[in-house]
Design an enzyme around this catalytic site. Structure first.
Site, PDB file in Angstrom:
ATOM      1  N   ASN A 244      22.915   1.868  -2.182  1.00 57.50           N
ATOM      2  CA  ASN A 244      21.566   1.314  -2.113  1.00 57.50           C
ATOM      3  C   ASN A 244      21.701  -0.172  -2.406  1.00 57.50           C
ATOM      4  O   ASN A 244      22.350  -0.552  -3.384  1.00 57.50           O
ATOM      5  CB  ASN A 244      20.672   2.002  -3.164  1.00 57.50           C
ATOM      6  CG  ASN A 244      19.307   1.365  -3.248  1.00 57.50           C
ATOM      7  OD1 ASN A 244      18.857   0.712  -2.314  1.00 57.50           O
ATOM      8  ND2 ASN A 244      18.648   1.540  -4.383  1.00 57.50           N
ATOM      9  N   GLY A 245      21.139  -1.018  -1.550  1.00 62.05           N
ATOM     10  CA  GLY A 245      21.241  -2.467  -1.754  1.00 62.05           C
ATOM     11  C   GLY A 245      21.707  -3.139  -0.478  1.00 62.05           C
ATOM     12  O   GLY A 245      21.665  -2.529   0.597  1.00 62.05           O
TER      13      GLY A 245
ATOM     14  N   GLU B 229      -6.995  -4.819  -1.405  1.00 63.63           N
ATOM     15  CA  GLU B 229      -6.314  -3.562  -1.701  1.00 63.63           C
ATOM     16  C   GLU B 229      -6.768  -2.455  -0.735  1.00 63.63           C
ATOM     17  O   GLU B 229      -5.948  -1.667  -0.251  1.00 63.63           O
ATOM     18  CB  GLU B 229      -6.570  -3.173  -3.170  1.00 63.63           C
ATOM     19  CG  GLU B 229      -5.982  -1.840  -3.605  1.00 63.63           C
ATOM     20  CD  GLU B 229      -4.480  -1.711  -3.420  1.00 63.63           C
ATOM     21  OE1 GLU B 229      -3.801  -2.692  -3.108  1.00 63.63           O
ATOM     22  OE2 GLU B 229      -3.981  -0.577  -3.569  1.00 63.63           O
TER      23      GLU B 229
ATOM     24  N   CYS C 116      16.185   3.469  -0.408  1.00 62.75           N
ATOM     25  CA  CYS C 116      17.311   4.395  -0.413  1.00 62.75           C
ATOM     26  C   CYS C 116      17.406   5.170  -1.726  1.00 62.75           C
ATOM     27  O   CYS C 116      17.274   4.612  -2.802  1.00 62.75           O
ATOM     28  CB  CYS C 116      18.658   3.710  -0.173  1.00 62.75           C
ATOM     29  SG  CYS C 116      18.747   2.819   1.369  1.00 62.75           S
TER      30      CYS C 116
ATOM     31  N   GLU D 292      -1.369   0.685   5.634  1.00 59.18           N
ATOM     32  CA  GLU D 292      -0.043   1.250   5.370  1.00 59.18           C
ATOM     33  C   GLU D 292       0.044   2.748   5.669  1.00 59.18           C
ATOM     34  O   GLU D 292       1.106   3.233   6.042  1.00 59.18           O
ATOM     35  CB  GLU D 292       0.473   0.915   3.966  1.00 59.18           C
ATOM     36  CG  GLU D 292      -0.168   1.626   2.807  1.00 59.18           C
ATOM     37  CD  GLU D 292       0.497   1.279   1.473  1.00 59.18           C
ATOM     38  OE1 GLU D 292      -0.207   1.249   0.475  1.00 59.18           O
ATOM     39  OE2 GLU D 292       1.716   1.042   1.435  1.00 59.18           O
TER      40      GLU D 292
ATOM     41  N   TRP E  10      16.687   4.066   3.848  1.00 60.52           N
ATOM     42  CA  TRP E  10      15.698   3.137   4.405  1.00 60.52           C
ATOM     43  C   TRP E  10      16.530   2.029   5.031  1.00 60.52           C
ATOM     44  O   TRP E  10      17.152   1.233   4.333  1.00 60.52           O
ATOM     45  CB  TRP E  10      14.792   2.589   3.298  1.00 60.52           C
ATOM     46  CG  TRP E  10      13.675   1.743   3.799  1.00 60.52           C
ATOM     47  CD1 TRP E  10      12.458   2.188   4.226  1.00 60.52           C
ATOM     48  CD2 TRP E  10      13.656   0.310   3.927  1.00 60.52           C
ATOM     49  NE1 TRP E  10      11.681   1.120   4.615  1.00 60.52           N
ATOM     50  CE2 TRP E  10      12.385  -0.038   4.440  1.00 60.52           C
ATOM     51  CE3 TRP E  10      14.572  -0.697   3.663  1.00 60.52           C
ATOM     52  CZ2 TRP E  10      12.019  -1.360   4.691  1.00 60.52           C
ATOM     53  CZ3 TRP E  10      14.222  -2.014   3.902  1.00 60.52           C
ATOM     54  CH2 TRP E  10      12.949  -2.327   4.424  1.00 60.52           C
TER      55      TRP E  10
ATOM     56  N   ARG F 234      11.819   7.033  -1.558  1.00 57.33           N
ATOM     57  CA  ARG F 234      12.563   5.769  -1.582  1.00 57.33           C
ATOM     58  C   ARG F 234      13.049   5.362  -0.189  1.00 57.33           C
ATOM     59  O   ARG F 234      13.506   4.241   0.012  1.00 57.33           O
ATOM     60  CB  ARG F 234      13.768   5.882  -2.524  1.00 57.33           C
ATOM     61  CG  ARG F 234      13.400   6.102  -3.972  1.00 57.33           C
ATOM     62  CD  ARG F 234      14.647   6.088  -4.828  1.00 57.33           C
ATOM     63  NE  ARG F 234      15.279   4.790  -4.784  1.00 57.33           N
ATOM     64  CZ  ARG F 234      15.059   3.813  -5.649  1.00 57.33           C
ATOM     65  NH1 ARG F 234      14.215   3.993  -6.628  1.00 57.33           N
ATOM     66  NH2 ARG F 234      15.668   2.662  -5.539  1.00 57.33           N
TER      67      ARG F 234
ATOM     68  N   LYS G 107      -4.305  -0.366   1.808  1.00 56.79           N
ATOM     69  CA  LYS G 107      -4.218   1.105   1.810  1.00 56.79           C
ATOM     70  C   LYS G 107      -4.388   1.642   3.225  1.00 56.79           C
ATOM     71  O   LYS G 107      -3.628   2.473   3.682  1.00 56.79           O
ATOM     72  CB  LYS G 107      -5.302   1.736   0.928  1.00 56.79           C
ATOM     73  CG  LYS G 107      -5.108   1.720  -0.547  1.00 56.79           C
ATOM     74  CD  LYS G 107      -3.983   2.549  -1.099  1.00 56.79           C
ATOM     75  CE  LYS G 107      -2.685   1.799  -1.116  1.00 56.79           C
ATOM     76  NZ  LYS G 107      -2.430   0.908  -2.188  1.00 56.79           N
TER      77      LYS G 107
ATOM     78  N   HIS H 259     -15.046 -19.284   9.163  1.00 54.50           N
ATOM     79  CA  HIS H 259     -14.054 -20.335   9.422  1.00 54.50           C
ATOM     80  C   HIS H 259     -12.980 -19.846  10.395  1.00 54.50           C
ATOM     81  O   HIS H 259     -11.885 -20.394  10.435  1.00 54.50           O
ATOM     82  CB  HIS H 259     -13.444 -20.814   8.106  1.00 54.50           C
ATOM     83  CG  HIS H 259     -14.459 -21.409   7.185  1.00 54.50           C
ATOM     84  ND1 HIS H 259     -15.024 -22.646   7.413  1.00 54.50           N
ATOM     85  CD2 HIS H 259     -15.076 -20.908   6.094  1.00 54.50           C
ATOM     86  CE1 HIS H 259     -15.926 -22.893   6.463  1.00 54.50           C
ATOM     87  NE2 HIS H 259     -15.983 -21.849   5.650  1.00 54.50           N
TER      88      HIS H 259
ATOM     89  N   LYS I  55       8.940   3.466  -1.139  1.00 48.91           N
ATOM     90  CA  LYS I  55       8.190   3.291  -2.378  1.00 48.91           C
ATOM     91  C   LYS I  55       8.695   2.119  -3.203  1.00 48.91           C
ATOM     92  O   LYS I  55       7.933   1.331  -3.720  1.00 48.91           O
ATOM     93  CB  LYS I  55       8.285   4.583  -3.190  1.00 48.91           C
ATOM     94  CG  LYS I  55       7.532   4.580  -4.504  1.00 48.91           C
ATOM     95  CD  LYS I  55       6.057   4.710  -4.263  1.00 48.91           C
ATOM     96  CE  LYS I  55       5.251   4.662  -5.531  1.00 48.91           C
ATOM     97  NZ  LYS I  55       3.841   4.354  -5.230  1.00 48.91           N
TER      98      LYS I  55
HETATM   99  C1  AGP Z   1       1.415  -0.039  -2.366  1.00 50.34           C
HETATM  100  O1  AGP Z   1       0.583   0.856  -1.727  1.00 50.34           O
HETATM  101  C2  AGP Z   1       2.571  -0.467  -1.643  1.00 50.34           C
HETATM  102  N1  AGP Z   1       3.310   0.598  -1.139  1.00 50.34           N
HETATM  103  C3  AGP Z   1       3.350  -1.678  -2.126  1.00 50.34           C
HETATM  104  O2  AGP Z   1       2.564  -2.753  -1.792  1.00 50.34           O
HETATM  105  C4  AGP Z   1       3.764  -1.798  -3.617  1.00 50.34           C
HETATM  106  O3  AGP Z   1       2.632  -1.972  -4.403  1.00 50.34           O
HETATM  107  C5  AGP Z   1       4.723  -3.003  -3.760  1.00 50.34           C
HETATM  108  O4  AGP Z   1       5.870  -2.742  -3.015  1.00 50.34           O
HETATM  109  C6  AGP Z   1       5.078  -3.320  -5.184  1.00 50.34           C
HETATM  110  O5  AGP Z   1       5.781  -2.293  -5.799  1.00 50.34           O
HETATM  111  P1  AGP Z   1       5.995  -2.272  -7.358  1.00 50.34           P
HETATM  112  O6  AGP Z   1       4.644  -2.165  -7.988  1.00 50.34           O
HETATM  113  O7  AGP Z   1       6.836  -1.069  -7.607  1.00 50.34           O
HETATM  114  O8  AGP Z   1       6.676  -3.546  -7.743  1.00 50.34           O
END
Ligand code: AGP
Length: 606
Positions: free
Chosen positions: A100-101, A479, A2, A486, A74, A28, A483, A502, A601
């Site tokens: 927000n929260g 990683e 948010c 997401e 969000w 956000r 990517k 396994h 984000k």
């Molecule tokens: C990364 O592509 C993601 N969107 C997500 O995993 C992000 O890295 C995670 O939410 C941690 O965020 P931060 O680094 O702001 O703590």
């Protein structure tokens, strides 16, 4: 999670300023948006499910107003809808709130308020805030807010306007970020710095339980008892242009291309003739007598922590445990005084990471923060902080934040090895010199963009993918898979290559793409044995491998080569083709790259 933007000035363009701020904060949260401005006939609230563009279109011609609040959501409580979008209003339509929260005790409060006769229209937790304000309002918004706060449990950043007090905004926070931007004859309230970039670089960073009364000419900050707080003005150094797309189609692509420069900034002044210089950070006391390190983070930052663990253990010979913050915070850790925690967070606001940090501090363990955002909660609460200097990262999918986090992990591992004498000086210097040139290595990797784009085009219709690697390569595979999933919504599973047989091997069938990272010279034979296993079951293997391992990887169907770097440093280079691959897969499938569905984000709720 948010975005909040509030504005008060005198020139009547509150709507434009708020919409512009929300536009910069849309990363956000972006499932709905809303705005409330004070106009001649009272509060005017407009809300819309969907993107900010939908709200902007619905507003049409911008009304004249000098004060207002806005929100990009969000969803946590209640589906994304026009009704659940913020701002929320009391029964009389005189008070409006953006939040927000999460208000944890909202259900009990809502029940009481309904019994008192308040009408609720939304499914949100937030709506209790505004009805509580209505309950307590008696001519002073500030007083009503103080009384209301005593009833609230949970996390919040709130911006509030009241029709009867048209010359002020009230803002308050606990466990969710909030800043106040200081202008000339106008002031701002926002949940994040990008919202006010280009308007002012002077901000107050609000701490928990601080309350701000903001007028066009003044910002008064007090504690919850009303005692004045003298806050230091913080000067933002981010370049406003850095938060714009700069000709790229998406922020993500721009940020991928910014990696050489970001890494150069992270390294600036840190390596002298191969020796690591962190003297300005005065880390000696922090690391003195440390026998165990916990690295705690979420998502991409956690993946950087996985690399950090391997590098610190290998070079500095200190046992390291890396854990996901949302798990770590509820573990029963056996704390000891000779332990240290490193938290990694791009935003510095991630709720779980912050909770893990506080858990360590409560137990007498010192915390070193690695973050991108100067003045963020993580930066303020840790004992020491190292900034990544990646510059603003807007795309939800993290790229340059990750590579700069990796660089910090290497700097720390080399620094500790240097201090402890665990690696022969010549070897250390060699690694240090190589790290110092990582920006050039990244430039070379980026030259392969077209080739990777074509690779993505050949595979863009797949449903499932697998990512494999061993050691450092496993961390990169994790990683790469994150990517891809997401932003393209393709099912992507990462496994340690040796773990495949396994269980997951059962999922490999004809035509399934397996992306494998092969940069660890001493593991190449082992990795290739695993490749043979998947190939025998019909998988199409795409290898990201170092040039010198090209021959060993010949059996792979496709290869993307990265320069010959030391295996220890290879993750910085190896991740980039995977970022580019994910980007083009998402573009080719028509996904909204910078704002993937269901994500945000900055994850400031648990
Ligand atoms: C990364 O592509 C993601 N969107 C997500 O995993 C992000 O890295 C995670 O939410 C941690 O965020 P931060 O680094 O702001 O703590």
């Amino acid at each position: 999670m948010c975005g909040i933007m509030g504005y008060i000035g005198t020139n009547g363009n509150a709507t434009a300023v708020i919409l512009d701020g929300l536009n910069k904060l849309e990363y956000r949260g972006y499932d709905s948006a809303g705005i409330c401005t004070l106009q001649d006939d009272g509060l005017c609230i407009q809300k819309k499910k969907g993107r900010l563009a939908d709200l902007t279109e619905a507003i049409g011609e911008l009304p004249v107003s000098s004060i207002g609040i806005g929100h990009t959501r969000w969803a946590t409580h209640g589906v994304p809808s026009d009704t659940n979008a913020h701002p929320h209003c009391d029964c009389s339509g005189r008070i409006a709130v953006v939040h927000n929260g999460i208000i944890e005790n909202y259900a009990a409060l809502r029940k009481d308020l309904i019994l008192e006769g308040h009408d609720f229209v939304s499914e949100t937790d937030t709506e209790v805030v505004v009805h509580l304000l209505e309950r307590y309002y008696n001519g002073s918004l500030e007083t009503a807010v103080r009384r209301m706060l005593a009833d609230l449990q949970g996390s919040f950043a709130l911006a509030i306007v009241c029709q009867d007090e048209p010359d002020k905004l009230v803002a308050v926070k606990k466990d969710s970020p909030l800043i106040i931007g200081l202008g000339e004859g106008e002031n701002y309230v926002a949940s994040d710095i990008p919202a006010i970039l280009g308007r002012t670089n002077q901000v107050y960073i609000m701490e928990d339980n601080e309350l701000a009364v903001v007028t066009a000419d003044e910002v008064k900050i007090t504690d919850l008892e009303g005692r004045p707080i003298n806050k230091e003005v913080f000067t933002v150094t981010w370049d406003p242009v850095a938060a714009e797309k700069g000709g790229y189609e998406h922020f993500m692509l721009k940020e991928i291309h910014e990696q050489p420069e970001a890494v150069r900034r992270t390294l600036s002044g840190r390596i002298k003739d191969g020796w690591i210089d962190l003297s300005d950070l005065e880390l000696e006391d922090l690391f003195q007598g440390i026998n165990k390190i916990y690295i705690v983070a979420c998502g991409t930052a956690f993946h950087a922590g996985m690399v950090g663990r391997l590098a610190i253990e290998k070079l500095a010979r200190i046992p390291v445990e890396t854990d996901i913050a949302s798990e770590f915070r509820y573990r029963d850790i056996i704390w000891k005084p000779d332990q240290l925690m490193i938290v990694i967070s791009q935003s510095g606001e991630t709720a779980d990471t912050l909770a893990a940090l506080r858990y360590a501090k409560r137990n007498g363990v010192k915390v070193l923060a690695v973050t991108n955002v100067v003045g963020s909660s993580v930066a303020r609460e840790a004992d020491k902080v190292i900034y990544t200097h990646a510059g603003p990262e807007i795309a939800v999918a993290s790229t340059k934040a990750y590579t700069t986090q990796l660089v910090i992990m290497y700097l720390l591992a080399l620094y500790l090895a240097q201090e402890r004498g665990t690696v022969p000086p010549d070897e250390l210097k060699k690694l240090g010199r190589e790290l110092a040139h990582m920006n050039q290595v990244l430039e070379t990797v980026l030259e392969q963009e077209e080739k990777i784009k074509a690779l993505a085009a050949r595979h863009s219709s797949v449903q499932d993918t697998f990512f494999l690697g061993r050691g450092f390569d496993y961390a990169v595979a994790m990683e790469g898979a994150l990517k891809l999933k997401e932003i393209s919504y393709i099912h992507a599973e990462a496994y340690a290559s040796g773990e495949l047989k396994h269980g997951p091997l059962a999922l490999i069938c004809e035509g399934v793409p397996v992306l494998t990272v092969i940069t660890q010279d001493y593991l190449v034979d082992k990795s290739m044995s695993n490749i043979k296993e998947v190939k025998a079951r019909g998988a199409v293997v795409i290898a990201i491998c170092k040039e010198n391992l090209q021959e060993d990887c010949q059996e792979c169907d496709e290869q993307v080569l990265i320069p010959n770097v030391d295996p220890l440093l290879a993750p910085v280079a190896a991740v980039v083709p995977l970022q580019i691959f994910a980007y083009y897969m998402a573009v080719l499938r028509g996904a909204d790259v910078d704002k993937p569905r269901n994500l945000a984000k900055s994850v400031t709720v648990e």
